[in-house]
Design an enzyme around this catalytic site. Structure first.
Site, PDB file in Angstrom:
ATOM      1  N   ASP A   1      -8.301   4.110   0.988  1.00  0.00           N
ATOM      2  CA  ASP A   1      -7.162   4.504   1.801  1.00  0.00           C
ATOM      3  C   ASP A   1      -8.008   4.920   2.994  1.00  0.00           C
ATOM      4  OD1 ASP A   1      -5.238   5.687   3.458  1.00  0.00           O
ATOM      5  OD2 ASP A   1      -4.442   6.861   1.707  1.00  0.00           O
TER       6      ASP A   1
ATOM      7  N   ASN B   1       2.394   1.620   4.264  1.00  0.00           N
ATOM      8  CA  ASN B   1       2.513   0.241   4.710  1.00  0.00           C
ATOM      9  C   ASN B   1       2.388   0.368   6.504  1.00  0.00           C
ATOM     10  OD1 ASN B   1       5.503  -1.658   5.542  1.00  0.00           O
ATOM     11  ND2 ASN B   1       3.449  -2.316   5.080  1.00  0.00           N
TER      12      ASN B   1
ATOM     13  N   CYS C   1      -1.688   0.987   7.215  1.00  0.00           N
ATOM     14  CA  CYS C   1      -2.874   0.588   7.520  1.00  0.00           C
ATOM     15  C   CYS C   1      -3.243  -0.649   6.661  1.00  0.00           C
ATOM     16  CB  CYS C   1      -3.814   1.659   7.069  1.00  0.00           C
ATOM     17  SG  CYS C   1      -3.580   3.396   7.996  1.00  0.00           S
ATOM     18  N   ARG C   2      -3.459  -0.662   5.426  1.00  0.00           N
ATOM     19  CA  ARG C   2      -4.186  -1.585   4.492  1.00  0.00           C
ATOM     20  C   ARG C   2      -2.949  -2.912   4.313  1.00  0.00           C
ATOM     21  NH1 ARG C   2      -5.443   2.251  -0.354  1.00  0.00           N
ATOM     22  NH2 ARG C   2      -3.294   3.221   0.726  1.00  0.00           N
TER      23      ARG C   2
ATOM     24  N   CYS D   1       0.814  -1.106  -0.116  1.00  0.00           N
ATOM     25  CA  CYS D   1       0.087  -0.067  -0.063  1.00  0.00           C
ATOM     26  C   CYS D   1       1.001   1.201   0.080  1.00  0.00           C
ATOM     27  CB  CYS D   1      -0.880   0.037   1.225  1.00  0.00           C
ATOM     28  SG  CYS D   1      -0.243   0.103   2.793  1.00  0.00           S
TER      29      CYS D   1
HETATM   30  P1  4NP Z   1      -1.945   2.935   4.055  1.00  0.00           P
HETATM   31  O1  4NP Z   1      -2.418   4.193   4.619  1.00  0.00           O
HETATM   32  O2  4NP Z   1      -1.315   3.052   2.708  1.00  0.00           O
HETATM   33  O3  4NP Z   1      -3.001   1.918   3.945  1.00  0.00           O
HETATM   34  O4  4NP Z   1      -0.790   2.439   4.999  1.00  0.00           O
HETATM   35  C1  4NP Z   1      -1.839   5.381   4.595  1.00  0.00           C
HETATM   36  C2  4NP Z   1      -0.855   5.918   5.608  1.00  0.00           C
HETATM   37  C3  4NP Z   1      -0.417   7.054   5.698  1.00  0.00           C
HETATM   38  C4  4NP Z   1      -0.531   7.831   4.827  1.00  0.00           C
HETATM   39  C5  4NP Z   1      -1.460   7.682   3.676  1.00  0.00           C
HETATM   40  C6  4NP Z   1      -2.008   6.406   3.624  1.00  0.00           C
HETATM   41  N1  4NP Z   1       0.046   9.283   4.584  1.00  0.00           N
HETATM   42  O5  4NP Z   1      -0.114   9.969   3.951  1.00  0.00           O
HETATM   43  O6  4NP Z   1       0.896   9.305   5.836  1.00  0.00           O
END
Ligand code: 4NP
Length: 161
Positions: A125, A11, A13-14, A8
């Site tokens: 997201d 790294n 959340c998803r 993702c």
């Molecule tokens: P992920 O979520 O891609 O599912 O881990 C996010 C975590 C952090 C950010 C964006 C999405 N960020 O912009 O910091």
């Protein structure tokens, strides 16, 4: 051994949720299947950090512990090492396609291809949304993780025939 990498943006959340759900499903439903799992981000903001507290809490409500995972950024070696490289959304898929050598491009897929009944391409997201986004992520990821396991079992079957 089949190696699966979940990708993702951050790294946190998803993709760690996907890794945690998938490794749990394998442990419960196909303990003899030789699978290695990992996750990584296309972005570098959260390197070394555990999953977002909301992701950990949501997984925990479903009796899955992802607290051992730590964020890292996807690297060039990953494309040779892993067999399935599964992006949580189309933007991350495009980022992977731009980094990946031509001989490994076939390994890149959208994770939700394995959850065709959802009718979705992207795991939304959840980072800037409310808590419900994390439950939605969990549901989508669980569905795709089941589909992925069926695919790996079918691959294994094809190899032993
Ligand atoms: P992920 O979520 O891609 O599912 O881990 C996010 C975590 C952090 C950010 C964006 C999405 N960020 O912009 O910091």
């Amino acid at each position: 051994m089949v190696r699966v990498l979940f990708i993702c943006l951050g790294n946190i959340c998803r993709s760690p949720t996907a890794q945690g759900v998938f490794r749990e499903i394998v442990a419960k439903q196909a303990p003899d299947l030789a699978v290695e799992t990992d996750s990584a981000g296309t972005g570098a903001w959260h390197i070394g950090l555990p999953p977002d507290e909301r992701a950990r809490e949501t997984a925990s409500l479903h009796n899955i512990d992802i607290g051992d995972l730590r964020a890292r950024r996807v690297g060039k070696d990953d494309f040779a090492r892993f067999d399935y490289i599964l992006a949580m959304d189309s933007e991350n898929l495009a980022a992977l396609q731009a980094l990946c050598p031509p001989e490994h491009q076939h390994k890149l897929r959208l994770f939700l291809e394995f959850a065709s009944a959802t009718g979705l391409r992207d795991v939304p997201d959840p980072y800037y949304g409310d808590g419900n986004g994390f439950e939605k992520v969990f549901q989508l990821v669980e569905s795709a993780a089941q589909g992925l396991l069926q695919q790996l079992l079918a691959d294994q079957q094809a190899h032993t025939e």
